[in-house]
Each structure stands twice: as structure tokens, then as C-alpha cells.
Design a protein around this motif. Structure first.
Motif, PDB file in Angstrom:
ATOM      1  N   GLN A  89       0.585  -1.225  -0.068  1.00 30.45           N
ATOM      2  CA  GLN A  89       0.484   0.278  -0.073  1.00 30.45           C
ATOM      3  C   GLN A  89       0.827   1.317   0.436  1.00 30.45           C
ATOM      4  O   GLN A  89       1.987   1.371   1.288  1.00 30.45           O
ATOM      5  CB  GLN A  89      -1.240  -0.185   1.261  1.00 30.45           C
ATOM      6  CG  GLN A  89      -2.112   1.201   1.422  1.00 30.45           C
ATOM      7  CD  GLN A  89      -3.630   0.481   0.585  1.00 30.45           C
ATOM      8  OE1 GLN A  89      -3.751  -0.339   0.303  1.00 30.45           O
ATOM      9  NE2 GLN A  89      -3.885   1.194  -0.074  1.00 30.45           N
ATOM     10  N   ASP A  91       0.375   5.412  -0.157  1.00 31.86           N
ATOM     11  CA  ASP A  91      -0.686   5.847   0.698  1.00 31.86           C
ATOM     12  C   ASP A  91      -2.342   5.439   0.250  1.00 31.86           C
ATOM     13  O   ASP A  91      -2.550   4.187   0.842  1.00 31.86           O
ATOM     14  CB  ASP A  91      -0.792   7.362  -0.823  1.00 31.86           C
ATOM     15  CG  ASP A  91      -0.076   8.371  -0.282  1.00 31.86           C
ATOM     16  OD1 ASP A  91       0.499   8.377   1.081  1.00 31.86           O
ATOM     17  OD2 ASP A  91       0.013   8.882  -1.045  1.00 31.86           O
ATOM     18  N   ASP A  92      -3.666   5.790  -0.862  1.00 31.06           N
ATOM     19  CA  ASP A  92      -4.619   5.295  -0.717  1.00 31.06           C
ATOM     20  C   ASP A  92      -4.755   4.447  -2.147  1.00 31.06           C
ATOM     21  O   ASP A  92      -5.691   3.390  -2.457  1.00 31.06           O
ATOM     22  CB  ASP A  92      -5.454   5.469  -0.395  1.00 31.06           C
ATOM     23  CG  ASP A  92      -5.691   6.657  -1.367  1.00 31.06           C
ATOM     24  OD1 ASP A  92      -5.016   7.187  -2.151  1.00 31.06           O
ATOM     25  OD2 ASP A  92      -7.080   7.616  -2.443  1.00 31.06           O
ATOM     26  N   GLN A  93      -3.272   3.396  -2.232  1.00 34.44           N
ATOM     27  CA  GLN A  93      -3.530   2.445  -3.929  1.00 34.44           C
ATOM     28  C   GLN A  93      -2.434   1.882  -3.403  1.00 34.44           C
ATOM     29  O   GLN A  93      -1.073   2.446  -2.797  1.00 34.44           O
ATOM     30  CB  GLN A  93      -2.985   4.377  -4.804  1.00 34.44           C
ATOM     31  CG  GLN A  93      -3.186   3.179  -6.638  1.00 34.44           C
ATOM     32  CD  GLN A  93      -3.165   3.309  -7.858  1.00 34.44           C
ATOM     33  OE1 GLN A  93      -3.004   4.851  -7.193  1.00 34.44           O
ATOM     34  NE2 GLN A  93      -2.925   3.464  -8.673  1.00 34.44           N
ATOM     35  N   GLN A  94      -3.391   0.400  -4.490  1.00 35.96           N
ATOM     36  CA  GLN A  94      -2.331   0.013  -4.530  1.00 35.96           C
ATOM     37  C   GLN A  94      -0.864  -1.091  -4.583  1.00 35.96           C
ATOM     38  O   GLN A  94      -1.505  -0.239  -5.893  1.00 35.96           O
ATOM     39  CB  GLN A  94      -3.493  -2.109  -3.785  1.00 35.96           C
ATOM     40  CG  GLN A  94      -3.655  -2.129  -3.119  1.00 35.96           C
ATOM     41  CD  GLN A  94      -4.747  -3.198  -2.291  1.00 35.96           C
ATOM     42  OE1 GLN A  94      -5.445  -3.809  -3.503  1.00 35.96           O
ATOM     43  NE2 GLN A  94      -4.853  -4.187  -0.920  1.00 35.96           N
ATOM     44  N   TYR A  95      -0.201  -1.035  -4.791  1.00 36.05           N
ATOM     45  CA  TYR A  95       0.448  -1.655  -5.952  1.00 36.05           C
ATOM     46  C   TYR A  95       0.642  -2.955  -5.997  1.00 36.05           C
ATOM     47  O   TYR A  95       0.924  -3.667  -5.181  1.00 36.05           O
ATOM     48  CB  TYR A  95       1.908  -0.747  -5.978  1.00 36.05           C
ATOM     49  CG  TYR A  95       1.670   1.001  -6.167  1.00 36.05           C
ATOM     50  CD1 TYR A  95       2.069   1.201  -7.327  1.00 36.05           C
ATOM     51  CD2 TYR A  95       1.229   1.596  -5.486  1.00 36.05           C
ATOM     52  CE1 TYR A  95       1.472   2.147  -7.578  1.00 36.05           C
ATOM     53  CE2 TYR A  95       0.695   2.808  -5.763  1.00 36.05           C
ATOM     54  CZ  TYR A  95       0.800   3.817  -7.224  1.00 36.05           C
ATOM     55  OH  TYR A  95       0.926   4.660  -7.149  1.00 36.05           O
ATOM     56  N   THR A 115       2.102  -1.043 -10.927  1.00 29.14           N
ATOM     57  CA  THR A 115       0.017  -0.160 -10.390  1.00 29.14           C
ATOM     58  C   THR A 115      -0.522  -1.510 -11.310  1.00 29.14           C
ATOM     59  O   THR A 115      -1.972  -1.409 -10.632  1.00 29.14           O
ATOM     60  CB  THR A 115      -0.277   0.588 -11.754  1.00 29.14           C
ATOM     61  OG1 THR A 115      -0.456   0.052 -13.104  1.00 29.14           O
ATOM     62  CG2 THR A 115       1.115   1.515 -10.735  1.00 29.14           C
ATOM     63  N   THR A 116      -0.455  -2.817 -11.050  1.00 34.80           N
ATOM     64  CA  THR A 116      -1.280  -4.015 -11.968  1.00 34.80           C
ATOM     65  C   THR A 116      -0.490  -5.262 -12.187  1.00 34.80           C
ATOM     66  O   THR A 116       0.659  -5.566 -11.580  1.00 34.80           O
ATOM     67  CB  THR A 116      -1.743  -3.767 -13.247  1.00 34.80           C
ATOM     68  OG1 THR A 116      -2.859  -4.621 -13.916  1.00 34.80           O
ATOM     69  CG2 THR A 116      -1.197  -3.218 -14.540  1.00 34.80           C
ATOM     70  N   SER A 189       4.038   8.802   2.035  1.00 36.83           N
ATOM     71  CA  SER A 189       2.902   9.009   2.156  1.00 36.83           C
ATOM     72  C   SER A 189       3.250  10.824   1.041  1.00 36.83           C
ATOM     73  O   SER A 189       4.424  10.855   0.796  1.00 36.83           O
ATOM     74  CB  SER A 189       2.508  10.418   3.456  1.00 36.83           C
ATOM     75  OG  SER A 189       1.733   9.308   4.501  1.00 36.83           O
ATOM     76  N   HIS A 190       2.309  10.887  -0.383  1.00 40.15           N
ATOM     77  CA  HIS A 190       2.503  11.665  -1.291  1.00 40.15           C
ATOM     78  C   HIS A 190       3.790  12.026  -1.965  1.00 40.15           C
ATOM     79  O   HIS A 190       4.378  12.277  -2.404  1.00 40.15           O
ATOM     80  CB  HIS A 190       2.100  13.118  -0.389  1.00 40.15           C
ATOM     81  CG  HIS A 190       1.084  13.185   0.850  1.00 40.15           C
ATOM     82  ND1 HIS A 190      -0.606  12.987  -0.145  1.00 40.15           N
ATOM     83  CD2 HIS A 190       0.551  13.536   1.614  1.00 40.15           C
ATOM     84  CE1 HIS A 190      -1.409  12.947   1.172  1.00 40.15           C
ATOM     85  NE2 HIS A 190      -0.256  13.148   2.603  1.00 40.15           N
ATOM     86  N   ASP A 192       5.129   9.967  -5.306  1.00 37.17           N
ATOM     87  CA  ASP A 192       4.982   8.945  -6.814  1.00 37.17           C
ATOM     88  C   ASP A 192       5.533   7.793  -6.584  1.00 37.17           C
ATOM     89  O   ASP A 192       6.402   7.542  -6.011  1.00 37.17           O
ATOM     90  CB  ASP A 192       4.981   9.751  -8.123  1.00 37.17           C
ATOM     91  CG  ASP A 192       6.916   9.944  -8.031  1.00 37.17           C
ATOM     92  OD1 ASP A 192       7.503   9.112  -8.558  1.00 37.17           O
ATOM     93  OD2 ASP A 192       7.388  11.436  -7.200  1.00 37.17           O
ATOM     94  N   PRO A 193       5.173   6.430  -7.679  1.00 38.33           N
ATOM     95  CA  PRO A 193       5.468   4.944  -7.600  1.00 38.33           C
ATOM     96  C   PRO A 193       6.823   5.330  -8.082  1.00 38.33           C
ATOM     97  O   PRO A 193       7.200   4.489  -7.275  1.00 38.33           O
ATOM     98  CB  PRO A 193       4.427   4.160  -8.628  1.00 38.33           C
ATOM     99  CG  PRO A 193       3.275   5.817  -8.846  1.00 38.33           C
ATOM    100  CD  PRO A 193       3.613   6.859  -8.295  1.00 38.33           C
TER     101      PRO A 193
END
Length: 211
Positions: A89, A91-95, A115-116, A189-190, A192-193
Motif C-alpha cells: 500500500q 497512500d490509498d493505492q495498492q501496487y 500498478t497492476t 505518503s504523497h 509518486d510510484p
């Protein structure tokens, strides 16, 4: 090898060519980078610096780690490679985190953040491992994940289905990465990937010298 020898060798390999007018002593910067990658939070790393009379923000230490551009060594020739994928995880996105580990040494050979999860991405990950290391004669240890098995087929690599045993090495790495990414929210937090991917490569560099 004694722990202090491994720490000293790791410090020697941290390149600070990116530094131009940084007022912080370089040895203190190297120590801060090493301590954070070894497990100290950014907040506690800042407190460590303050002991030496240096006041720096957490973001400053994070930037030091990022700009140092640390990478795990290439050119390994392992007999076996444990490969796995897991979700982390940010932030609020899963990788999806892909990782390859030498189960004999427990060293991280390669990581990649996506990302997928697709067959094409798994195939690219295996291609990168082959570029970085001499693994064409290695046995790849995979679980039941179809993308990993398909990637081995496409690259003509020998693989073996194994849920435990030697694959425990990669699970151990995943547990530590998940612990770090969940507890060090001020690091992830905050961002980029790609910045997170840079941190993971730096983590691999330190992991291989401290295991």
C-alpha cells in the motif's frame, strides 16, 4: 562478518556525488541514510542527527536516500532464484511488488513496483533479472501464480513449484518490506510510484549488506 564491519563497508559504498552545498557533514549523511534503510524511522533518524547539533527535516533525510541512488549489485550467479509477487500500500493505492531473492544467501536480486499484475509485466520482470544476473541455468522457485510460470516458459527458464522451503527467503523479505511501508507512512505518503521504487532499490542495497 562482525556487524560493525558490514556497516562500515556499507557506508563506504554510499556515494554522495549529488551533494553540492549541503551543510551536513558527509559522514553524518551516510550514517543517516544507512540507519534509515536499516530500520530506523525518518523521525528517529532526525532525532539521531540532532544529537550532533544538526537540525534537519524528515523530508531532507528522505531526499538524501532518494538522491544517493543506491542499487543492489548485479552479476550474481545463483543456483536457485525465489520469485514472488505481493501487494503493498502506498497512500490509498495498492501496487504490485515483484521480487527475486537468492534463497542461499537471502540477498535481494531485483525488485520492481507495478500498478497492476499481468503476464506481460511478469515477463518483463524476468527479462530484467536475466539482464542483471547470470540466471539462465538457475532453477526458479515459484508458487502457483500463473504470470510467474508463464514468464518462465516464455524465457525458457527452468522452474519448480514450491510454496515453502527455499521460497521462505522471499516471504521474509516481503514481511519486512510490508512492515516498513506500513509503519513508515511519513516515507511513503504523497510520493509518486517511481520514488517508492527508488526507495525499494535502496532498501535492497542495504538489506543485502546487513542480512
Amino acid at each position: 562478518m562482525p556487524e560493525n564491519d558490514r556497516l562500515g563497508g556499507c557506508l563506504d559504498e554510499i556515494d554522495l556525488e549529488f551533494v553540492e552545498r549541503e551543510a551536513t557533514p558527509k559522514l553524518l549523511m551516510k550514517l543517516s541514510i544507512q540507519l534509515h534503510l536499516a530500520g530506523l524511522s525518518l523521525s528517529n533518524t532526525v532525532l539521531f542527527i540532532e544529537v550532533f547539533g544538526v537540525d534537519r527535516a524528515r523530508s531532507t533525510v528522505h531526499n538524501w536516500v532518494h538522491k544517493a541512488d543506491l542499487q543492489p549489485e548485479t552479476g550474481r550467479s545463483p543456483d536457485h532464484v525465489a520469485v514472488d509477487e505481493t501487494v503493498i500500500q502506498i497512500d490509498d493505492q495498492q501496487y504490485w511488488l515483484y521480487a527475486a531473492v537468492d534463497p542461499e544467501s537471502n540477498e535481494l536480486l531485483h525488485t520492481r513496483l507495478e500498478t497492476t499484475r499481468t503476464n506481460a509485466l511478469a515477463e518483463r520482470f524476468f527479462g530484467e533479472i536475466r539482464q542483471k544476473h547470470d540466471v539462465d541455468d538457475a532453477v526458479f522457485l515459484v508458487d502457483g501464480a500463473t504470470p510467474l510460470k508463464e514468464a518462465c516458459h516464455r524465457h525458457g527458464l527452468d522452474f519448480r513449484y514450491e510454496r515453502h522451503g527455499n521460497r521462505n527467503s522471499v516471504e521474509r523479505v516481503f514481511r519486512e518490506i510490508k512492515r516498513r511501508t506500513s509503519s513508515f507512512s511519513n516515507c511513503f505518503s504523497h510520493v509518486d510510484p517511481e520514488t517508492a521504487a527508488d526507495w525499494l532499490r535502496s532498501f535492497a542495497f542495504a538489506w543485502n549488506r546487513l542480512i
